[in-house]
Design a protein around this motif. Sequence first.
Motif, mmCIF file in Angstrom:
data_model
loop_
_atom_site.group_PDB
_atom_site.id
_atom_site.type_symbol
_atom_site.label_atom_id
_atom_site.label_comp_id
_atom_site.label_asym_id
_atom_site.label_seq_id
_atom_site.Cartn_x
_atom_site.Cartn_y
_atom_site.Cartn_z
ATOM 1 N N PHE A 728 0.333 -1.185 0.132
ATOM 2 C CA PHE A 728 0.442 0.387 -0.362
ATOM 3 C C PHE A 728 0.896 1.614 -0.045
ATOM 4 C CE2 PHE A 728 -2.264 3.579 1.964
ATOM 5 C CZ PHE A 728 -3.771 2.626 1.216
ATOM 6 N N ILE A 729 1.916 1.201 1.042
ATOM 7 C CA ILE A 729 2.972 2.429 0.994
ATOM 8 C C ILE A 729 4.063 2.687 -0.537
ATOM 9 C CG2 ILE A 729 2.641 2.383 3.712
ATOM 10 C CD1 ILE A 729 5.489 1.585 3.198
ATOM 11 N N SER A 730 3.605 1.491 -0.782
ATOM 12 C CA SER A 730 5.060 1.557 -2.071
ATOM 13 C C SER A 730 3.890 2.288 -3.167
ATOM 14 C CB SER A 730 5.446 -0.170 -2.320
ATOM 15 O OG SER A 730 4.287 -0.618 -2.749
ATOM 16 N N GLY A 731 2.451 1.899 -3.538
ATOM 17 C CA GLY A 731 1.798 2.201 -3.623
ATOM 18 C C GLY A 731 1.754 3.227 -3.645
ATOM 19 N N ALA A 732 1.420 3.893 -2.742
ATOM 20 C CA ALA A 732 1.117 5.333 -2.183
ATOM 21 C C ALA A 732 2.102 6.448 -3.273
ATOM 22 C CB ALA A 732 0.737 5.923 -0.953
ATOM 23 N N GLN A 733 3.484 6.222 -3.048
ATOM 24 C CA GLN A 733 4.362 6.639 -3.147
ATOM 25 C C GLN A 733 4.594 6.818 -4.388
ATOM 26 O OE1 GLN A 733 6.305 8.341 -2.003
ATOM 27 N NE2 GLN A 733 7.583 9.077 -3.829
ATOM 28 N N SER A 734 3.844 5.961 -5.498
ATOM 29 C CA SER A 734 4.216 5.349 -7.027
ATOM 30 C C SER A 734 2.985 6.353 -7.693
ATOM 31 C CB SER A 734 4.262 4.626 -7.318
ATOM 32 O OG SER A 734 3.932 4.441 -8.802
ATOM 33 N N LEU A 735 1.750 6.510 -6.434
ATOM 34 C CA LEU A 735 0.882 7.413 -7.352
ATOM 35 C C LEU A 735 1.563 8.360 -6.724
ATOM 36 C CD1 LEU A 735 -2.448 5.067 -6.190
ATOM 37 C CD2 LEU A 735 -1.328 5.547 -8.803
ATOM 38 N N ARG A 736 2.028 9.221 -5.874
ATOM 39 C CA ARG A 736 2.264 10.356 -6.340
ATOM 40 C C ARG A 736 3.309 11.075 -6.883
ATOM 41 N NH1 ARG A 736 3.516 8.495 -0.896
ATOM 42 N NH2 ARG A 736 2.399 9.183 0.434
ATOM 43 N N VAL A 737 3.615 10.375 -7.502
ATOM 44 C CA VAL A 737 4.705 10.507 -8.468
ATOM 45 C C VAL A 737 3.959 10.778 -9.943
ATOM 46 C CG1 VAL A 737 6.729 9.856 -10.407
ATOM 47 C CG2 VAL A 737 7.025 9.353 -7.764
ATOM 48 N N GLN A 738 2.794 9.837 -10.198
ATOM 49 C CA GLN A 738 2.137 10.375 -11.230
ATOM 50 C C GLN A 738 0.896 10.911 -11.666
ATOM 51 O OE1 GLN A 738 -0.230 5.690 -11.964
ATOM 52 N NE2 GLN A 738 2.127 4.772 -11.001
ATOM 53 N N SER A 739 0.152 11.491 -10.327
ATOM 54 C CA SER A 739 -0.475 12.719 -10.379
ATOM 55 C C SER A 739 -1.345 12.638 -11.303
ATOM 56 C CB SER A 739 0.186 13.714 -10.976
ATOM 57 O OG SER A 739 -0.064 14.814 -10.620
ATOM 58 N N SER A 740 -1.870 13.661 -11.975
ATOM 59 C CA SER A 740 -3.040 13.702 -12.773
ATOM 60 C C SER A 740 -3.210 12.422 -13.851
ATOM 61 C CB SER A 740 -3.260 14.267 -13.267
ATOM 62 O OG SER A 740 -2.584 15.599 -14.199
ATOM 63 N N THR A 741 -2.159 11.479 -14.657
ATOM 64 C CA THR A 741 -1.796 10.484 -15.394
ATOM 65 C C THR A 741 -1.978 9.472 -14.549
ATOM 66 O OG1 THR A 741 0.518 10.810 -14.868
ATOM 67 C CG2 THR A 741 -0.557 11.811 -16.385
ATOM 68 N N ALA A 742 -2.006 9.347 -13.855
ATOM 69 C CA ALA A 742 -2.844 7.843 -13.217
ATOM 70 C C ALA A 742 -4.117 7.464 -13.950
ATOM 71 C CB ALA A 742 -3.048 7.488 -11.610
ATOM 72 N N ILE A 743 -4.177 5.974 -14.100
ATOM 73 C CA ILE A 743 -5.167 5.791 -14.725
ATOM 74 C C ILE A 743 -6.137 5.196 -13.924
ATOM 75 C CG2 ILE A 743 -6.397 3.777 -16.425
ATOM 76 C CD1 ILE A 743 -3.289 3.461 -17.600
ATOM 77 N N GLN A 744 -6.892 5.968 -14.560
ATOM 78 C CA GLN A 744 -8.556 5.936 -13.564
ATOM 79 C C GLN A 744 -9.213 4.345 -13.735
ATOM 80 O OE1 GLN A 744 -9.632 7.937 -11.667
ATOM 81 N NE2 GLN A 744 -8.329 9.648 -12.260
#
Length: 775
Positions: A728-744
Amino acid sequence: MQFVHFCKIEHGSSNQTAATVTKSVTINEDLSWSVNVHGHKLIAGKCNALCCVKDKITTKAALSRLVHQIDSLSVCSGNPDSHFLELADARKGIFHSPSKNMVAFIDSFFPVMFEDEMYSRTLRCNECELLVTNNRCDTCKQYRCTLRALHSQWLRQQKKTANHASISSHTNFRYLKTPERQQRIRRLRNEIVNKRKEVERLKSYVNVATEQHGIYIEEALEKDIKQIMEEKSNEIRKTYQADSFQCIFWNQQLELLKLKDKRQIRWHPMIIRWCLSLKLLSSASYHALRSSNLVILPSERTLRDYTNIVKAKTGFSTGIDAQLCHEANIDSIPDHEKYVCLVFDEVKIKEDLVFDKHSLELVGFVQIGDINTHLSKFESCSMPQKTPVAPQLATHMLSFMVSGIMTDLQFPYVSFPCSTISGDQLYSMVWGCIRRLETCGFKVLAVTCDGASSNRTFMKLHQSGDNLTNKIINPYANEDRPLFFISDPSHLIKTVRNCWANSYGHSYTRKLKINGQDISWQHLVDLYKAHRGPDCATLGLSILPKLKWEHIELNSYSKMRVDLAAQVLSTTVAEAFAYENSPHTKETERFVRIFDKFFDLMNTRNTKEFVLKRKPNLAPYINNPETEERLKWLQDVFLPYLDEWEAYAHAQEHLSSAEQIKLCLSQETLQGLRITVHAFIELVRYLLKQPCVVYVLSAKLSQDCVESFFGKQRMRGGYCENPNVSSFISGAQSLRVQSSTAIQPRRGNCRLRVVDDVCIDDRPLPKRKRISKKK
């Protein structure tokens, strides 16, 4: 003489001894005549075969012709098909129209002959001609089309019910019974075997096709590809804007083809974010795409250098604070874009321990902040116990999100692994977040959460006296700025729907009533059955196009879906009640209309949706009379409606206090509605007075951002319903970098955020420096 009666007596079969009157002709005293066929009175005006017979029989010859003609005519066979009769049995032998009139019925008076076969029962229309020259009357022929459509609809519903444990079903295993779970497992095993065979077949086909028709790309051909891309670059620039993602991707690939050493490339930040989104979905798919050489993508080690710039851990971190400031560009944005909302919620995770080789610690225990952890340890040590208390494994993850009120910022700020959280523990976490955000330069204007007991306790800690607290003064703000408390409107609309569903339905824990009329779930059930249920005989357009059986028969999964609650409490359902115009459903109609408008006012998402849906209540809040009118409706109509309802329940003195409570919504729901409405009205008026604020979108204050964040976590690696603390915390860090480009996420507890144009951010991303190994 009063009448003359002629009868035709037949036996159903050679073994049947009892005789039955199949046809009868009666000549009345006024010389008029009537005919009964299979116990049903024939209407002469609707029978085409007897339309030429005069109304009165005046001669013996006319009587003889009438009797001979009726005897020669065949009885309409109706629709004796077995599948139609099976459908009729499911409807208790009768088909009704939307106006509750009988349309068709099962006729078992006497066997009928159809295509040289004898049928003991048949499905006959209410307007059947009974006597025909051929096998079937025109009315029964025309009704066959309706029967086919009803039978197909019935089969789909039966299949949906029977395939509750099918492969394509999205029902979680935990909600299936043991036979259904075993059936699902058997079907999945068979499906896996079939897919493996299909994969092997396709592999062999691809190998054969490659050997026969494949072309080896030589160095000369690679130069031709470069030349083609260079020639088509002008067309790409004409089709897409220079700052679009498509143009950036094309130029990046063209630049990579020109390089001899691919290590010299400097990746565009948007390419890095996009690749991280792909890798989050499936690392194996990303590796296969990169290894195919169809496109040139950064290596997985390069992506880790961007995601591991900050060490992934639970709790607060100065590195995450710096990352948040970089994402929001806090030093360059104007003051009105610094307003943010702090949103938090819990999600279920898997109890698991993972050894961290860098910190040499086990990750997976409860960590609720330094102060709360030390207080919990002190409390456990101070209690007299014979055995020491073991560390507790985390069962939930409490996540805090920073959502921009005037911007599109959605940043996963901090997460705490926990099991059960109390209001006083939540107090230090929330104010710790607010203090750090204010120190970074943000202006925290609102705190949004759902109606959990710990969240209500947290709000009560700020309460003075018996009055509800919807705002306080932010002690960490530089100016005299309020901090508003908001209960998530999406959660409130679900609890309102659940209270209604339990009113004379489901668990029967409520008996909602106001002004002497019930607000019953049975009203909605009857409405559904009349227009969408299996007893409905109408085809084509419906006044309830979105209402399905899952809206009516709720389970533990569907009760959590916001879209089902919003579609039930909608203008469409209210208009359907108005169309029925029943005096018993007036208060139910009023209840649905009021909460539909409330949810629309609390769910404005953009500046165009109200035009596309033609709903003025979804318009953004701007500084004009229409906005003030909508805010006054919340204050002068919605809140008094809740007060009126609660006062009516307490006025029923002949009932006990427990029975009085059942007449109204739950106290937790009423409290959340009042806090949210008061806070929202003051917050909108406060923002519209600030300089440079053009409009306010109420959806920015909801929990949709944190629900979307949880959906992306579950989507990691293809499917990961319950991640552990480490993932969970590693995924959260990846999502922080992706920002708005993260696939919904495709499925979730909130609607997808539609992004027309991806916001291109050219600022370089922070990257971890690689340490060279010295010999």
